[in-house]
Design a protein around this motif. Structure first.
Motif, mmCIF file in Angstrom:
data_model
loop_
_atom_site.group_PDB
_atom_site.id
_atom_site.type_symbol
_atom_site.label_atom_id
_atom_site.label_comp_id
_atom_site.label_asym_id
_atom_site.label_seq_id
_atom_site.Cartn_x
_atom_site.Cartn_y
_atom_site.Cartn_z
ATOM 1 N N ILE A 1 20.631 49.343 96.646
ATOM 2 C CA ILE A 1 21.722 49.344 95.535
ATOM 3 C C ILE A 1 20.981 51.000 94.845
ATOM 4 O O ILE A 1 21.938 52.070 94.343
ATOM 5 C CB ILE A 1 21.345 48.737 93.934
ATOM 6 N N TYR A 2 19.936 51.313 94.875
ATOM 7 C CA TYR A 2 19.588 52.912 94.332
ATOM 8 C C TYR A 2 19.381 54.226 95.782
ATOM 9 O O TYR A 2 19.681 54.723 95.743
ATOM 10 C CB TYR A 2 17.966 52.871 93.775
ATOM 11 N N THR B 1 23.171 55.567 97.081
ATOM 12 C CA THR B 1 23.684 56.627 96.655
ATOM 13 C C THR B 1 22.305 57.444 96.867
ATOM 14 O O THR B 1 22.821 59.017 97.403
ATOM 15 C CB THR B 1 23.482 56.309 94.882
ATOM 16 N N LYS C 1 31.916 54.340 98.356
ATOM 17 C CA LYS C 1 31.177 53.018 97.995
ATOM 18 C C LYS C 1 32.460 52.248 96.853
ATOM 19 O O LYS C 1 32.030 51.287 97.137
ATOM 20 C CB LYS C 1 29.880 53.423 97.031
ATOM 21 N N THR D 1 28.902 54.740 87.297
ATOM 22 C CA THR D 1 27.946 54.014 87.745
ATOM 23 C C THR D 1 27.264 55.274 88.983
ATOM 24 O O THR D 1 25.784 54.585 89.256
ATOM 25 C CB THR D 1 28.500 53.412 89.080
ATOM 26 N N VAL D 2 27.734 55.296 89.901
ATOM 27 C CA VAL D 2 26.830 56.100 90.810
ATOM 28 C C VAL D 2 25.657 57.284 90.003
ATOM 29 O O VAL D 2 24.539 57.291 90.661
ATOM 30 C CB VAL D 2 28.250 57.568 91.921
ATOM 31 N N THR E 1 24.105 56.348 86.628
ATOM 32 C CA THR E 1 23.732 56.051 86.927
ATOM 33 C C THR E 1 22.473 55.309 87.666
ATOM 34 O O THR E 1 21.671 54.601 87.485
ATOM 35 C CB THR E 1 24.158 54.591 86.111
ATOM 36 N N ARG E 2 23.411 54.736 88.890
ATOM 37 C CA ARG E 2 22.498 54.300 89.774
ATOM 38 C C ARG E 2 21.459 55.293 90.270
ATOM 39 O O ARG E 2 20.072 55.191 90.579
ATOM 40 C CB ARG E 2 23.285 54.009 91.028
ATOM 41 N N ARG F 1 18.408 55.879 87.980
ATOM 42 C CA ARG F 1 17.644 54.608 87.931
ATOM 43 C C ARG F 1 16.993 54.631 88.974
ATOM 44 O O ARG F 1 16.053 54.640 89.139
ATOM 45 C CB ARG F 1 18.425 53.089 87.919
ATOM 46 N N GLY F 2 16.866 55.380 90.000
ATOM 47 C CA GLY F 2 16.410 55.073 90.858
ATOM 48 C C GLY F 2 15.499 56.486 91.405
ATOM 49 O O GLY F 2 14.610 56.051 92.176
#
Length: 168
Positions: free
Chosen positions: A120-121, A124, A142, A148-149, A151-152, A155-156
């Motif tokens: 998921i990370y 992106t 995607k 959402t992009v 956020t990912r 977090r990534g």
């Protein structure tokens, strides 16, 4: 003929030099231009038909020599401003082989670290940093919202931070 040219130089030479100096404001440059005026005047002296107009003729030669100098000077300055600058900005020093190897190694390690992340990370970050896609392009590709992009990606990066401390 030589005697008459010498007489003209004696009579008008100081005035011509002062005129040139008033235009260029540099003694050495005025001396050089004065020499050029005298050479040009001497070479064309035989064409003068009216001796009464000699003084004006000499001043015209002096003015034209100064203009020629300024044109030449402006072209030179323009060359240094444009040509040399554009050349220096287009030419980059070749990197050292060691730097290329280190850069390649760090890129490989970076990709390895990103590939160790959850999918998921991973996708992106790879699309953004290695495929040079914008956040909007990733969102469209995607089929997920821009937020959402973002956020990912955030977090990534947080997951990557401890793994990449060794590179710093």
């Amino acid at each position: 003929m030589i005697d008459s040219f010498e007489e003209i130089v004696i009579e008008h030479g100081k005035a011509i030099f002062n005129y040139i100096f008033s235009l260029v404001r540099q003694k050495e440059l005025a001396e050089d231009l004065y020499q050029e005026v005298l050479v040009s005047a001497y070479l064309a002296f035989h064409t003068i038909n009216e001796p009464a107009r000699i003084k004006g003729w000499l001043f015209t030669i002096a003015r034209n020599k100064c203009r020629d100098y300024w044109r030449k000077e402006n072209k030179t300055k323009q060359f240094w401003k444009e040509e040399v600058y554009s050349y220096s900005s287009n030419v980059e020093a070749p990197s050292l082989p060691e730097e290329e190897v280190l850069h390649k190694y760090s890129n490989e390690k970076m990709v390895e670290s990103v590939r160790a992340l959850p999918e998921i990370y991973q996708s992106t970050l790879l699309l953004y940093y290695f495929n040079d896609l914008t956040i909007m392009e990733i969102s469209k590709r995607k089929n997920i919202p821009i937020s959402t992009v973002k956020t990912r990606m955030k977090r990534g990066k947080e997951h990557l931070k401890p793994k990449l401390q060794s590179f710093a």
